[in-house]
Write an enzyme that holds these catalytic residues in place. Structure first.
Site, PDB file in Angstrom:
ATOM      1  N   HIS A  29       0.848  -1.131  -0.056  1.00  0.00           N
ATOM      2  CA  HIS A  29       0.138  -0.066  -0.092  1.00  0.00           C
ATOM      3  C   HIS A  29       0.912   1.148  -0.141  1.00  0.00           C
ATOM      4  O   HIS A  29       1.996   1.195   0.562  1.00  0.00           O
ATOM      5  CB  HIS A  29      -0.846  -0.010   1.207  1.00  0.00           C
ATOM      6  CG  HIS A  29      -1.966   0.862   1.379  1.00  0.00           C
ATOM      7  ND1 HIS A  29      -1.645   2.286   1.626  1.00  0.00           N
ATOM      8  CD2 HIS A  29      -3.331   0.818   1.209  1.00  0.00           C
ATOM      9  CE1 HIS A  29      -2.919   2.864   1.747  1.00  0.00           C
ATOM     10  NE2 HIS A  29      -3.749   1.914   1.501  1.00  0.00           N
ATOM     11  N   ASP A  76       2.650  -4.822   8.199  1.00  0.00           N
ATOM     12  CA  ASP A  76       1.284  -3.924   7.837  1.00  0.00           C
ATOM     13  C   ASP A  76       0.083  -5.046   7.874  1.00  0.00           C
ATOM     14  O   ASP A  76      -0.109  -5.691   6.922  1.00  0.00           O
ATOM     15  CB  ASP A  76       1.410  -3.350   6.603  1.00  0.00           C
ATOM     16  CG  ASP A  76       0.351  -2.673   6.322  1.00  0.00           C
ATOM     17  OD1 ASP A  76      -0.831  -2.920   6.622  1.00  0.00           O
ATOM     18  OD2 ASP A  76       0.367  -2.072   5.087  1.00  0.00           O
ATOM     19  N   GLN A  80      -4.782  -5.445   6.769  1.00  0.00           N
ATOM     20  CA  GLN A  80      -5.798  -6.342   6.020  1.00  0.00           C
ATOM     21  C   GLN A  80      -5.483  -7.827   6.782  1.00  0.00           C
ATOM     22  O   GLN A  80      -6.669  -8.619   6.207  1.00  0.00           O
ATOM     23  CB  GLN A  80      -5.472  -6.613   4.514  1.00  0.00           C
ATOM     24  CG  GLN A  80      -5.751  -5.268   3.907  1.00  0.00           C
ATOM     25  CD  GLN A  80      -7.093  -4.817   3.419  1.00  0.00           C
ATOM     26  OE1 GLN A  80      -8.172  -5.417   3.906  1.00  0.00           O
ATOM     27  NE2 GLN A  80      -7.445  -3.449   3.294  1.00  0.00           N
ATOM     28  N   LYS A 105     -10.856  -0.891   9.968  1.00  0.00           N
ATOM     29  CA  LYS A 105     -10.841  -2.002   9.173  1.00  0.00           C
ATOM     30  C   LYS A 105     -11.328  -3.086   9.889  1.00  0.00           C
ATOM     31  O   LYS A 105     -11.363  -4.151   9.379  1.00  0.00           O
ATOM     32  CB  LYS A 105      -9.635  -2.111   8.386  1.00  0.00           C
ATOM     33  CG  LYS A 105      -9.548  -1.102   7.360  1.00  0.00           C
ATOM     34  CD  LYS A 105      -8.225  -1.335   6.371  1.00  0.00           C
ATOM     35  CE  LYS A 105      -8.190  -0.202   5.384  1.00  0.00           C
ATOM     36  NZ  LYS A 105      -7.053  -0.298   4.665  1.00  0.00           N
ATOM     37  N   CYS A 159      -4.592   2.327  -3.741  1.00  0.00           N
ATOM     38  CA  CYS A 159      -3.454   2.786  -3.026  1.00  0.00           C
ATOM     39  C   CYS A 159      -2.239   2.019  -3.383  1.00  0.00           C
ATOM     40  O   CYS A 159      -1.329   1.971  -2.534  1.00  0.00           O
ATOM     41  CB  CYS A 159      -3.421   3.251  -1.585  1.00  0.00           C
ATOM     42  SG  CYS A 159      -4.937   4.314  -1.214  1.00  0.00           S
TER      43      CYS A 159
END
Ligand SMILES: *Cc1c(COP(=O)(O)O)cnc(C)c1O
Length: 404
Positions: free
Chosen positions: A121, A198, A201, A224, A362
């Site tokens: 991202h 990261d 997700q 999220k 992104c």
């Protein structure tokens, strides 16, 4: 047993029509909907408990502080961090990564190397580019194959004694690929490099145990994972957070301030300057309390089946191409349709009550890699159903026939 139809009832936004059609929300990769308990908690905070934290001697301030710190503890236990002090409240994934890029970055020297991947991202690319500019470090990129998987052999070749940090996504928001982060972390550590994951997700789809992963940093966004926007988390290993200088200066992050010498507060406050998003932090704790009541293994399995089901149906459509075909993926199906712009499909789906995302998500370097302007992305959460996928496929076919 986990029942998506029952869980849906907890999410008020899902129960509505748009353009006279029942809403089908397939944009969970961009943000999740919120369960009623989270919405209620925010309301309760502003109706009854509103006060600044860590400062007042009075009743409400203590109440707010207790709830905020309780939320931190809930999240600590959920991700199995060693101590509360290692769970920092931030504004979100972007803010968490920028914190590390600035603060850990201060410990780096000219010529040091940072490794990211081709599927990151923008928020896991640009902060490192800025750091490299500032500190004259070198950014290296792990390439991907046509399936949308990291090339681990190439990664091994990029790793060297100069590598100081590896920062990769756990799950790609565009491709859905689940990266082998345990192996990535192990390989980095064998060269003495630290690793940031990261988790924007993955936290909402997989069980996360930061100690088992042995990552040095783990970042995610509240919004999220069924919590509010404007709040997120950075987990870090204690010795690293202790060694890193503060990111921002201000109230709450200090021990003592004078014009001659200012000393800093202990963790986690050292990295939490200023009045935070108090209601957001408390409600994020509530989101994790809610998640704790669910069977995450059952959810992971269900979301994967939903994605496989949708992917199969899309692949059967003439002219459709799936972007991201790893065997190890979840919750996201990105695709393009021959000679039709993704935006046009997205617009027609919207008119049929279906929310998907179109564009580069992104991740412009991924679009360049596949030489496409963007994709149509359907991203699922546990409250989505197979029936919704069926409606979506019908609507997709209808949209394509209108545009051909
Ligand atoms: C959404 C996302 C981000 C950025 O999160 P923000 O909430 O916008 O800060 C970073 N990485 C991935 C993989 C994402 O999906």
């Amino acid at each position: 047993m986990f029942d998506p139809k029952e869980i849906r009832k907890e999410f008020p936004t899902l129960n509505q029509e748009v353009y006279g059609k029942p809403l089908i929300y397939f944009d969970n990769g961009a943000t999740s909907q919120k369960p009623k308990v989270v919405i209620d908690k925010i309301q309760q905070y502003y109706l009854k408990d509103n006060s600044n934290i860590h400062r007042g001697v009075h009743y409400l301030s203590q109440l707010a502080t207790e709830q905020y710190e309780e939320a931190r503890k809930t999240i600590q236990q959920y991700i199995n961090a060693e101590t509360n002090a290692q769970v920092l409240f931030t504004k979100g994934t972007t803010d968490s990564i920028n914190l590390v890029a600035f603060s850990f970055g201060e410990l780096l020297n000219e010529g040091d190397e940072i490794i990211i991947s081709a599927m990151e991202h923008h928020s896991n690319i640009v902060p490192w580019q800025m750091l490299c500019e500032r500190k004259k470090c070198v950014l290296k990129v792990i390439p991907i194959n046509q399936q949308g998987e990291l090339l681990i052999d190439a990664y091994k070749k990029l790793l060297s004694d100069k590598t100081k940090l590896v920062s990769v996504t756990h799950i790609s928001n565009t491709l859905g690929t689940i990266n082998p982060i345990k192996e990535i972390i192990r390989l980095a550590h064998s060269k003495g490099a630290k690793v940031l994951i990261d988790g924007a997700q993955s936290i909402q789809h997989l069980k996360i145990d930061v100690q088992d992963l042995d990552c040095d940093f783990f970042a995610f966004s509240g919004h999220k994972v069924f919590g509010p926007t404007g709040v997120g988390i950075l987990y870090g290993k204690k010795e690293l957070l202790d060694a890193m200088p503060p990111y921002q200066g201000g109230g709450d992050m200090i021990e003592k301030v004078s014009f001659e010498l200012t000393t800093y507060n202990e963790l986690p406050h050292k990295f939490e300057a200023g009045t935070p998003h108090i209601a957001g932090g408390i409600a994020l704790g509530t989101a994790f309390e809610f998640l704790k009541t669910l069977d995450l293994d059952a959810i992971s399995k269900y979301e994967r089946e939903l994605q496989e089901y949708a992917q199969e149906k899309i692949e059967a459509i003439e002219g459709a191409r799936i972007i991201g075909k790893s065997q190890n993926k979840t919750s996201v199906v990105s695709f393009v349709i021959d000679s039709i712009h993704p935006f046009d499909i997205g617009t027609l789906l919207d008119k049929q009550g279906i929310a998907v995302r179109t564009g580069h998500h992104c991740t412009q370097p991924i679009m360049d890699f596949y030489n496409i302007p963007g994709t149509i992305r359907a991203s699922f959460a546990f409250y989505n159903t197979f029936e919704e996928v069926d409606v979506f496929i019908k609507a997709l076919n209808r949209s394509i026939s209108m545009l051909k």
